[in-house]
Scaffold this motif. Structure first.
Motif, PDB file in Angstrom:
ATOM      1  N   ASP A   1       0.824  -1.213   0.000  1.00  0.00           N
ATOM      2  CA  ASP A   1       0.000   0.000   0.000  1.00  0.00           C
ATOM      3  C   ASP A   1       0.859   1.264   0.000  1.00  0.00           C
ATOM      4  OD1 ASP A   1      -2.970  -1.020   0.452  1.00  0.00           O
ATOM      5  OD2 ASP A   1      -1.628  -2.231   1.688  1.00  0.00           O
ATOM      6  N   MET A   2       1.943   1.254   0.771  1.00  0.00           N
ATOM      7  CA  MET A   2       2.848   2.412   0.808  1.00  0.00           C
ATOM      8  C   MET A   2       3.478   2.648  -0.569  1.00  0.00           C
ATOM      9  SD  MET A   2       2.574   3.629   3.861  1.00  0.00           S
ATOM     10  CE  MET A   2       3.923   4.787   3.875  1.00  0.00           C
ATOM     11  N   ASN A   3       3.871   1.574  -1.243  1.00  0.00           N
ATOM     12  CA  ASN A   3       4.485   1.738  -2.565  1.00  0.00           C
ATOM     13  C   ASN A   3       3.489   2.235  -3.604  1.00  0.00           C
ATOM     14  OD1 ASN A   3       7.223   1.218  -2.091  1.00  0.00           O
ATOM     15  ND2 ASN A   3       6.858  -0.981  -2.089  1.00  0.00           N
ATOM     16  N   VAL A   4       2.252   1.770  -3.543  1.00  0.00           N
ATOM     17  CA  VAL A   4       1.237   2.287  -4.474  1.00  0.00           C
ATOM     18  C   VAL A   4       1.029   3.779  -4.224  1.00  0.00           C
ATOM     19  CG1 VAL A   4      -1.182   2.165  -5.208  1.00  0.00           C
ATOM     20  CG2 VAL A   4       0.104   0.052  -4.786  1.00  0.00           C
ATOM     21  N   LEU A   5       0.896   4.163  -2.960  1.00  0.00           N
ATOM     22  CA  LEU A   5       0.746   5.580  -2.621  1.00  0.00           C
ATOM     23  C   LEU A   5       1.935   6.389  -3.130  1.00  0.00           C
ATOM     24  CD1 LEU A   5      -0.696   7.908  -1.163  1.00  0.00           C
ATOM     25  CD2 LEU A   5       0.489   7.176   0.934  1.00  0.00           C
ATOM     26  N   LYS A   6       3.122   5.898  -2.865  1.00  0.00           N
ATOM     27  CA  LYS A   6       4.346   6.585  -3.289  1.00  0.00           C
ATOM     28  C   LYS A   6       4.388   6.750  -4.807  1.00  0.00           C
ATOM     29  CE  LYS A   6       9.341   6.114  -2.687  1.00  0.00           C
ATOM     30  NZ  LYS A   6      10.372   5.354  -1.967  1.00  0.00           N
ATOM     31  N   ARG A   7       4.035   5.699  -5.538  1.00  0.00           N
ATOM     32  CA  ARG A   7       4.078   5.761  -7.000  1.00  0.00           C
ATOM     33  C   ARG A   7       3.003   6.693  -7.556  1.00  0.00           C
ATOM     34  NH1 ARG A   7       5.164  -0.125  -9.367  1.00  0.00           N
ATOM     35  NH2 ARG A   7       5.693   1.116 -11.213  1.00  0.00           N
ATOM     36  N   CYS A   8       1.837   6.718  -6.945  1.00  0.00           N
ATOM     37  CA  CYS A   8       0.781   7.648  -7.377  1.00  0.00           C
ATOM     38  C   CYS A   8       1.233   9.096  -7.185  1.00  0.00           C
ATOM     39  CB  CYS A   8      -0.515   7.400  -6.621  1.00  0.00           C
ATOM     40  SG  CYS A   8      -1.452   5.974  -7.168  1.00  0.00           S
ATOM     41  N   LEU A   9       1.761   9.378  -6.017  1.00  0.00           N
ATOM     42  CA  LEU A   9       2.246  10.739  -5.749  1.00  0.00           C
ATOM     43  C   LEU A   9       3.336  11.119  -6.758  1.00  0.00           C
ATOM     44  CD1 LEU A   9       2.370  10.556  -1.866  1.00  0.00           C
ATOM     45  CD2 LEU A   9       0.852  12.028  -3.208  1.00  0.00           C
ATOM     46  N   HIS A  10       4.244  10.211  -7.003  1.00  0.00           N
ATOM     47  CA  HIS A  10       5.341  10.474  -7.942  1.00  0.00           C
ATOM     48  C   HIS A  10       4.813  10.669  -9.367  1.00  0.00           C
ATOM     49  CE1 HIS A  10       8.601   9.315 -10.739  1.00  0.00           C
ATOM     50  NE2 HIS A  10       9.305  10.076  -9.925  1.00  0.00           N
ATOM     51  N   ASP A  11       3.955   9.765  -9.831  1.00  0.00           N
ATOM     52  CA  ASP A  11       3.449   9.837 -11.204  1.00  0.00           C
ATOM     53  C   ASP A  11       2.651  11.114 -11.470  1.00  0.00           C
ATOM     54  OD1 ASP A  11       4.650   7.426 -11.689  1.00  0.00           O
ATOM     55  OD2 ASP A  11       2.787   6.287 -11.921  1.00  0.00           O
ATOM     56  N   TYR A  12       1.947  11.588 -10.445  1.00  0.00           N
ATOM     57  CA  TYR A  12       1.161  12.814 -10.600  1.00  0.00           C
ATOM     58  C   TYR A  12       1.935  14.056 -10.149  1.00  0.00           C
ATOM     59  CZ  TYR A  12      -3.062  10.270 -11.891  1.00  0.00           C
ATOM     60  OH  TYR A  12      -3.998   9.503 -12.543  1.00  0.00           O
ATOM     61  N   GLU A  13       3.206  13.869  -9.812  1.00  0.00           N
ATOM     62  CA  GLU A  13       4.085  14.972  -9.400  1.00  0.00           C
ATOM     63  C   GLU A  13       3.500  15.780  -8.242  1.00  0.00           C
ATOM     64  OE1 GLU A  13       5.028  17.149 -12.975  1.00  0.00           O
ATOM     65  OE2 GLU A  13       6.170  15.462 -13.779  1.00  0.00           O
ATOM     66  N   ILE A  14       2.987  15.041  -7.263  1.00  0.00           N
ATOM     67  CA  ILE A  14       2.419  15.657  -6.065  1.00  0.00           C
ATOM     68  C   ILE A  14       3.470  15.596  -4.963  1.00  0.00           C
ATOM     69  CG2 ILE A  14       0.621  15.499  -4.296  1.00  0.00           C
ATOM     70  CD1 ILE A  14      -1.162  14.179  -6.471  1.00  0.00           C
ATOM     71  N   GLU A  15       3.810  16.753  -4.434  1.00  0.00           N
ATOM     72  CA  GLU A  15       4.769  16.826  -3.331  1.00  0.00           C
ATOM     73  C   GLU A  15       4.051  16.527  -2.024  1.00  0.00           C
ATOM     74  OE1 GLU A  15       8.109  17.501  -3.412  1.00  0.00           O
ATOM     75  OE2 GLU A  15       8.020  17.487  -5.611  1.00  0.00           O
ATOM     76  N   TRP A  16       4.700  15.737  -1.186  1.00  0.00           N
ATOM     77  CA  TRP A  16       4.166  15.450   0.142  1.00  0.00           C
ATOM     78  C   TRP A  16       5.317  15.490   1.119  1.00  0.00           C
ATOM     79  CZ3 TRP A  16       2.342  10.271   2.553  1.00  0.00           C
ATOM     80  CH2 TRP A  16       1.444  10.516   3.614  1.00  0.00           C
ATOM     81  N   LYS A  17       5.241  14.776   2.170  1.00  0.00           N
ATOM     82  CA  LYS A  17       6.304  14.722   3.159  1.00  0.00           C
ATOM     83  C   LYS A  17       7.516  13.977   2.581  1.00  0.00           C
ATOM     84  CE  LYS A  17       3.085  14.156   7.003  1.00  0.00           C
ATOM     85  NZ  LYS A  17       2.814  13.353   8.191  1.00  0.00           N
ATOM     86  N   PRO A  18       8.714  14.265   3.082  1.00  0.00           N
ATOM     87  CA  PRO A  18       9.874  13.516   2.613  1.00  0.00           C
ATOM     88  C   PRO A  18       9.857  12.054   3.087  1.00  0.00           C
ATOM     89  CG  PRO A  18      10.522  15.101   4.300  1.00  0.00           C
ATOM     90  CD  PRO A  18       9.079  15.356   3.996  1.00  0.00           C
ATOM     91  N   TYR A  19       9.214  11.793   4.212  1.00  0.00           N
ATOM     92  CA  TYR A  19       9.072  10.422   4.706  1.00  0.00           C
ATOM     93  C   TYR A  19       7.856  10.355   5.618  1.00  0.00           C
ATOM     94  CZ  TYR A  19      10.919  12.063   9.156  1.00  0.00           C
ATOM     95  OH  TYR A  19      11.097  12.736  10.326  1.00  0.00           O
TER      96      TYR A  19
END
Length: 178
Positions: free
Chosen positions: A91-109
């Motif tokens: 689930d964390m990797n799917v979230l991470k990849r979605c944020l990355h693919d849509y170029e959405i900035e979030w927390k560093p960790y």
């Protein structure tokens, strides 16, 4: 006891880089206090396997919000508390990849716990599949439905905590740096 944001995602295909649904269950002071569910238009193709498993297809999500639209709703929930999921690495990797693919900035960790990893220590010698644990604890489950899965995971987490689990020893960190 920390605030937990328990979440589960469903994916449209084996790439696991987009969501087709997300369920969130919030635990505060040992009680479920909030829930969220949304279908998500992943703007990509669906594998037959995933559609059969989740019941979600291109037709199901054609008018659903995209991940950036859903993110505006869920970011406050996801940013407040310790994240938790069953088989959290997925689930964390799917979230991470979605944020990355849509170029959405979030927390560093972000910090999270995995109820599979917790269960392996708390209930050794048994299967830690979500449906098996739900049967063990008498928790209702409509498996592979993100809202039901996140609720079930939250109930399992509450059982572990009630049995004296020290969540601190299970906390992991996921980097969201690009």
């Amino acid at each position: 006891m920390p605030r937990f944001t328990v979440f589960d995602v469903e994916t449209p295909n084996r790439m696991s880089n987009r969501m087709s649904a997300i369920g969130i269950t919030v635990i505060e002071d040992g009680t479920i206090t909030d829930e969220f569910y949304s279908l998500v238009n992943p703007e990509t193709y669906f594998d037959y396997f995933n559609t059969r498993l989740t019941g979600i297809s291109e037709e199901t999500v054609w008018d659903a919000p995209t991940f950036p639209e859903v993110w505006t709703q869920i970011e406050p929930l996801m940013s407040d508390g310790l994240l938790a999921a069953h088989n959290a690495v997925f689930d964390m990797n799917v979230l991470k990849r979605c944020l990355h693919d849509y170029e959405i900035e979030w927390k560093p960790y972000v910090r999270y716990v995995c109820t599979v990893q917790m269960g392996r220590r708390i209930l050794p010698g048994m299967s830690h599949k979500l449906n098996v644990l739900c049967d063990h604890y008498g928790i209702c489950l409509d498996h592979h439905k993100a809202d039901s899965d996140s609720r079930a995971c939250a109930e399992i987490l509450l059982r572990y905590l009630a049995e004296g689990a020290d969540v601190r020893q299970f906390i992991r960190t996921c980097s969201f740096n690009k």
